[in-house]
Design an enzyme around this catalytic site. Structure first.
Site, PDB file in Angstrom:
ATOM      1  N   ASP A   1     -40.208 -37.073 -27.734  1.00 26.86           N
ATOM      2  CA  ASP A   1     -39.944 -38.404 -26.603  1.00 26.86           C
ATOM      3  C   ASP A   1     -38.528 -38.517 -26.079  1.00 26.86           C
ATOM      4  O   ASP A   1     -37.796 -38.094 -26.941  1.00 26.86           O
ATOM      5  CB  ASP A   1     -40.059 -39.928 -27.547  1.00 26.86           C
TER       6      ASP A   1
ATOM      7  N   ASN B   1     -38.210 -36.429 -23.401  1.00 30.24           N
ATOM      8  CA  ASN B   1     -37.438 -35.041 -21.878  1.00 30.24           C
ATOM      9  C   ASN B   1     -36.774 -36.137 -20.782  1.00 30.24           C
ATOM     10  O   ASN B   1     -35.843 -34.833 -19.963  1.00 30.24           O
ATOM     11  CB  ASN B   1     -39.193 -34.237 -21.900  1.00 30.24           C
ATOM     12  N   GLY B   2     -37.089 -36.545 -19.885  1.00 29.05           N
ATOM     13  CA  GLY B   2     -36.662 -37.661 -18.701  1.00 29.05           C
ATOM     14  C   GLY B   2     -35.557 -37.613 -19.009  1.00 29.05           C
ATOM     15  O   GLY B   2     -34.374 -37.455 -18.153  1.00 29.05           O
TER      16      GLY B   2
ATOM     17  N   TRP C   1     -33.306 -36.644 -21.543  1.00 27.64           N
ATOM     18  CA  TRP C   1     -32.787 -34.964 -21.370  1.00 27.64           C
ATOM     19  C   TRP C   1     -31.772 -34.414 -20.355  1.00 27.64           C
ATOM     20  O   TRP C   1     -31.094 -34.176 -20.026  1.00 27.64           O
ATOM     21  CB  TRP C   1     -32.886 -34.379 -22.650  1.00 27.64           C
TER      22      TRP C   1
ATOM     23  N   ARG D   1     -37.248 -33.761 -13.939  1.00 32.71           N
ATOM     24  CA  ARG D   1     -37.599 -34.196 -15.568  1.00 32.71           C
ATOM     25  C   ARG D   1     -37.865 -32.932 -15.780  1.00 32.71           C
ATOM     26  O   ARG D   1     -38.406 -32.496 -17.010  1.00 32.71           O
ATOM     27  CB  ARG D   1     -38.490 -35.206 -14.947  1.00 32.71           C
TER      28      ARG D   1
ATOM     29  N   GLU E   1     -52.251 -42.794 -22.516  1.00 29.03           N
ATOM     30  CA  GLU E   1     -51.647 -43.129 -20.392  1.00 29.03           C
ATOM     31  C   GLU E   1     -50.556 -42.254 -20.055  1.00 29.03           C
ATOM     32  O   GLU E   1     -49.351 -42.789 -18.788  1.00 29.03           O
ATOM     33  CB  GLU E   1     -50.674 -44.340 -21.486  1.00 29.03           C
ATOM     34  N   ASN E   2     -50.184 -41.588 -20.162  1.00 25.37           N
ATOM     35  CA  ASN E   2     -49.066 -40.562 -19.544  1.00 25.37           C
ATOM     36  C   ASN E   2     -50.156 -40.135 -18.072  1.00 25.37           C
ATOM     37  O   ASN E   2     -49.266 -39.726 -17.697  1.00 25.37           O
ATOM     38  CB  ASN E   2     -49.091 -39.455 -20.188  1.00 25.37           C
TER      39      ASN E   2
ATOM     40  N   ARG F   1     -41.349 -47.689 -31.388  1.00 26.36           N
ATOM     41  CA  ARG F   1     -42.429 -48.609 -31.049  1.00 26.36           C
ATOM     42  C   ARG F   1     -43.266 -46.999 -31.700  1.00 26.36           C
ATOM     43  O   ARG F   1     -43.340 -45.630 -31.278  1.00 26.36           O
ATOM     44  CB  ARG F   1     -42.706 -48.563 -29.923  1.00 26.36           C
TER      45      ARG F   1
HETATM   46  C1  IPE Z   1     -45.356 -41.138 -25.926  1.00 26.54           C
HETATM   47  O1  IPE Z   1     -44.246 -41.347 -25.310  1.00 26.54           O
HETATM   48  C2  IPE Z   1     -46.314 -39.844 -25.635  1.00 26.54           C
HETATM   49  C3  IPE Z   1     -45.608 -38.690 -26.219  1.00 26.54           C
HETATM   50  C4  IPE Z   1     -44.445 -38.222 -26.187  1.00 26.54           C
HETATM   51  C5  IPE Z   1     -45.824 -37.803 -25.233  1.00 26.54           C
HETATM   52  P1  IPE Z   1     -43.886 -42.044 -23.940  1.00 26.54           P
HETATM   53  O2  IPE Z   1     -42.430 -41.995 -23.476  1.00 26.54           O
HETATM   54  O3  IPE Z   1     -45.334 -41.996 -23.140  1.00 26.54           O
HETATM   55  O4  IPE Z   1     -44.030 -43.797 -24.279  1.00 26.54           O
HETATM   56  P2  IPE Z   1     -43.344 -44.488 -23.954  1.00 26.54           P
HETATM   57  O5  IPE Z   1     -44.325 -45.357 -22.923  1.00 26.54           O
HETATM   58  O6  IPE Z   1     -42.094 -45.252 -23.378  1.00 26.54           O
HETATM   59  O7  IPE Z   1     -43.706 -46.559 -25.093  1.00 26.54           O
HETATM   60  C1  IPE Z   2     -41.199 -37.183 -23.454  1.00 27.26           C
HETATM   61  O1  IPE Z   2     -40.369 -37.058 -22.978  1.00 27.26           O
HETATM   62  C2  IPE Z   2     -42.696 -36.778 -23.432  1.00 27.26           C
HETATM   63  C3  IPE Z   2     -43.594 -36.673 -22.729  1.00 27.26           C
HETATM   64  C4  IPE Z   2     -44.240 -38.036 -22.711  1.00 27.26           C
HETATM   65  C5  IPE Z   2     -44.907 -36.096 -22.245  1.00 27.26           C
HETATM   66  P1  IPE Z   2     -40.494 -38.484 -22.046  1.00 27.26           P
HETATM   67  O2  IPE Z   2     -41.031 -37.747 -20.126  1.00 27.26           O
HETATM   68  O3  IPE Z   2     -41.657 -39.519 -21.887  1.00 27.26           O
HETATM   69  O4  IPE Z   2     -38.902 -39.071 -21.959  1.00 27.26           O
HETATM   70  P2  IPE Z   2     -38.257 -40.073 -21.288  1.00 27.26           P
HETATM   71  O5  IPE Z   2     -38.986 -41.296 -22.148  1.00 27.26           O
HETATM   72  O6  IPE Z   2     -39.333 -40.287 -19.795  1.00 27.26           O
HETATM   73  O7  IPE Z   2     -36.654 -39.530 -21.574  1.00 27.26           O
HETATM   74 MG    MG Z   3     -40.915 -41.393 -23.097  1.00 18.47          MG
END
Ligand code: IPE
Ligand code: IPE
Ligand code: MG
Length: 238
Positions: free
Chosen positions: A16, A18-19, A21, A29, A63-64, A186
């Site tokens: 978790d 990447n966004g 960062w 993103r 959920e993604n 979580r």
């Molecule tokens: C969990 O990360 C799913 C993955 C890492 C693929 P999310 O960024 O989707 O989780 P939430 O929504 O913050 O709980």
């Molecule tokens: C995890 O990074 C990658 C996936 C859930 C696919 P995020 O994209 O959730 O990064 P944040 O949580 O927005 O920083």
């Molecule tokens: Mg995330």
């Protein structure tokens, strides 16, 4: 005091951050996901070198799908690139690829690339790399319940083992260590059945910055834990 033994047989990671960062650097993103993919590639190799037998990466949750279409498209494009670029490496490193999640709902190119790598690595035994894709822990549990119901078994035949055999992780040990990056505390619907006795390691490090040194910190922390599985400290072997 007895300590957990050395290297975990199964590490599961929630990759978790990447966004965030990317945002911190004024990047898109997409660039965060690109950097995250490079990290994933390095961590797979490092785990294999350390002797981890099963590595599970939370790559895309069910959920993604609620994310913007462009971002979803980019994530699956990166997955396909990763699989094409790594096929030979995975075979050479003797790493078997498996998918946890419903593959039928993935984009065609992703299904095709995954099927090819799974087929080419089917006989690899040194490490199993599970990609949790379109994954939901609750859905996995419901799916197992439906499969058991369809067998018309007597209730007493529905044991923990029978249940575990209907999960995507059939035949694999439960995760010993679950790592989540980016400071979130979580599970986000990850491995709900399998996580029963997992040790947790949370770090504020964002996934693209999670390197070999961070992995070693997590492993050192794990090695200092006492895993009791319900017993008292005195009952454990010295
Ligand atoms: C969990 O990360 C799913 C993955 C890492 C693929 P999310 O960024 O989707 O989780 P939430 O929504 O913050 O709980
Ligand atoms: C995890 O990074 C990658 C996936 C859930 C696919 P995020 O994209 O959730 O990064 P944040 O949580 O927005 O920083
Ligand atoms: Mg995330």
């Amino acid at each position: 005091m007895p300590r957990s033994t050395g290297i975990p047989a199964h590490i599961a990671i929630i990759m978790d951050g990447n966004g965030r960062w990317a945002q911190k650097r004024g990047l898109s993103r997409s660039e965060g996901h690109c950097a995250g993919t490079r990290t994933a590639k390095d961590i797979v190799t490092r785990c294999r070198e350390l002797g981890v037998r099963h590595l599970t990466l939370y790559t895309f949750s069910r959920e993604n799908w609620s994310r913007p279409k462009d971002e979803i498209g980019l994530i699956f494009d990166l997955l396909v690139q990763y699989l094409r670029g790594e096929l030979q490496n995975l075979v050479e490193q003797d790493i078997h690829l498996a998918v946890l999640g419903e593959m039928a709902d993935l984009p065609f190119a992703a299904r095709q690339a995954l099927s090819l790598v799974m087929q080419k690595t089917a006989d690899c035994r040194t490490m199993t790399l599970n990609l949790a894709l379109n994954y939901s822990g609750r859905e996995e549990i419901l799916r197992a319940a439906r499969a058991l119901a369809a067998k018309n078994l007597p209730p007493e035949a529905i044991t923990e083992t029978a249940f575990a055999d209907e999960l995507y992780t059939k035949g694999q040990p439960d995760p010993d260590l679950i790592i989540r990056t980016s400071g979130e505390l979580r599970l986000s619907n990850y491995l709900l059945f399998q996580a029963a006795y997992a040790e947790f390691y949370f770090t504020d490090t964002l996934w693209p910055d999670f390197d070999a040194a961070e992995l070693e910190r997590a492993l050192a922390d794990y090695a200092g834990r006492q895993r009791r599985f319900g017993r008292t400290g005195e009952q454990l072997p010295a």
